[in-house]
Design an enzyme around this catalytic site. Structure first.
Site, PDB file in Angstrom:
ATOM      1  CE1 TYR A  21      -3.852   2.162   0.750  1.00  0.00           C
ATOM      2  CE2 TYR A  21      -2.162   3.395   2.236  1.00  0.00           C
ATOM      3  CZ  TYR A  21      -3.646   3.407   1.578  1.00  0.00           C
ATOM      4  OH  TYR A  21      -4.381   4.459   1.669  1.00  0.00           O
ATOM      5  CD  GLU A  22       3.876   1.791   4.544  1.00  0.00           C
ATOM      6  OE1 GLU A  22       3.494   2.203   5.832  1.00  0.00           O
ATOM      7  OE2 GLU A  22       4.886   1.337   4.427  1.00  0.00           O
ATOM      8  CE1 TYR A  23       7.691   0.117  -5.377  1.00  0.00           C
ATOM      9  CE2 TYR A  23       5.929  -0.934  -6.023  1.00  0.00           C
ATOM     10  CZ  TYR A  23       7.081  -0.433  -6.393  1.00  0.00           C
ATOM     11  OH  TYR A  23       7.507  -0.617  -7.953  1.00  0.00           O
TER      12      TYR A  23
END
Length: 278
Positions: free
Chosen positions: A216-218
Site C-alpha cells: 500500500y505504501e509502495y
C-alpha cells in the site's frame, strides 16, 4: 521433472563425464608406457646374440602386448560409457531448456497480472487523493524529510538503527512507531505521511514484498512519482536483483543502496545530502 531436479541430474552427468575422461587418460598412459617398453625390448633383441636375453625380452614384449590390449579394450569401454552419458546429458539439457522456457513464460504471465493489479490499485489511490482535499499537506501540515516504508520483521535488525542514525544527523523522519497514536486511521495516517514527506525510503526485503501495508505504501509512493516527483528511494535488505525483478521489473532498474554492503552510516549520509539538495 522440475528445473532443480534436471539441473542436479545435469551436474551429476557432467561430473561423471569428467571422471570418465580422467580414467581414459590413465588408460592411455598405460598403453603408451607399455608401447615404449615393448619398443625398447625390440631394440635390445636386435643388439644381442644371447638366447637367454632374447627369451627374456620376448616374454617382456608379450606382457606389454597384453597390457596394450587391456588398455585399449578399457578405453573402448570408457568411450562407450561417455557416449551413453552424453546422450543422457543432451536429453536432460533439452528438457531443462523446455522447462526453463515454460517457467519464464509463467513468470511473465504472473508479472503481467501483478502489473495490472498495481495499475488498478494506483488508479484507486489517485482517486482517493483527488477526493481528499482536506488532507493536511495542503495547509499547515507537519512535514518530513523521509518516509520510511518497511516490514515490521525488519524493524529491530535494521530499520530502527537506520531511523535513529537519520534523526541523529538532523533529518526529520516519518517512522511508524513514532507516529501512530491509539485510534488513528492506519491508511489515513500513512497517506498523510507520504504526501507530506520529501522522499520515501522503501526497505525492500522478502517480508516487504509479502505484506499488504508495505505494498500500500509502495503504491502511494509510486503515485507521487507519477505526478512528476522523484520520491522513491529503495534500499535492498537481504535480497538480490532477481528478487526485486519478481516483485517489480521497473523497480529493479532503479539505483538502490544495498545492506550490508552499504553501511547504515554511509546510507544516512547520502540520504541527508540528497535531502539538503532539495
Amino acid at each position: 521433472m522440475s528445473i532443480s531436479s534436471l539441473q542436479a541430474s545435469i551436474n551429476r552427468l557432467q561430473n561423471d563425464l569428467s571422471d570418465l575422461q580422467k580414467k581414459i587418460s590413465v588408460e592411455k598412459k598405460k598403453e603408451s608406457d607399455a608401447t615404449i617398453k615393448a619398443t625398447k625390448a625390440h631394440q635390445s633383441i636386435s643388439k644381442t646374440k644371447s638366447q637367454s636375453t632374447i627369451k627374456t625380452k620376448l616374454s617382456e614384449i608379450s606382457r606389454c602386448q597384453t597390457d596394450i590390449a587391456k588398455a585399449s579394450k578399457k578405453q573402448a569401454e570408457l568411450h562407450k560409457k561417455i557416449a551413453d552419458k552424453n546422450k543422457l546429458l543432451v536429453r536432460d539439457q533439452q528438457k531443462l531448456a523446455k522447462e526453463t522456457e515454460k517457467e519464464q513464460t509463467r513468470q511473465l504471465n504472473n508479472q503481467a497480472s501483478v502489473n495490472d493489479e498495481i495499475r488498478q490499485e494506483l488508479d484507486v489511490y489517485k482517486t482517493l487523493i483527488r477526493q481528499s482535499p482536506e488532507l493536511p499537506h495542503l495547509e499547515g501540515a507537519e512535514s518530513y524529510d523521509l518516509f520510511i516504508s518497511h516490514a515490521s520483521e525488519d524493524k529491530e535488525s535494521f530499520v530502527r538503527p537506520l531511523a535513529n542514525e537519520l534523526e541523529r544527523i538532523g533529518l526529520k523522519v516519518w517512522f511508524d512507531e513514532r507516529i501512530f497514536k491509539i485510534g488513528d486511521s492506519i491508511s489515513g495516517t500513512i497517506d498523510k505521511g507520504i504526501l507530506n514527506s520529501k522522499f520515501g525510503v522503501a526497505i525492500l526485503s522478502q517480508q516487504f514484498f509479502s505484506k499488504y501495508w508495505t505494498k500500500y505504501e509502495y503504491r502511494g509512493l509510486l503515485t507521487r512519482e507519477s505526478q512528476g516527483f522523484k520520491v522513491l528511494l529503495p534500499i535492498w535488505y537481504g535480497i538480490n536483483k532477481t528478487d526485486v525483478i519478481q516483485f517489480s521489473p521497473t523497480l529493479a532498474d532503479t539505483y538502490a543502496f544495498q545492506y550490508p554492503q552499504d553501511s547504515i552510516e554511509f546510507m544516512a549520509k547520502k540520504l541527508k545530502e540528497l535531502v539538503d539538495e532539495t
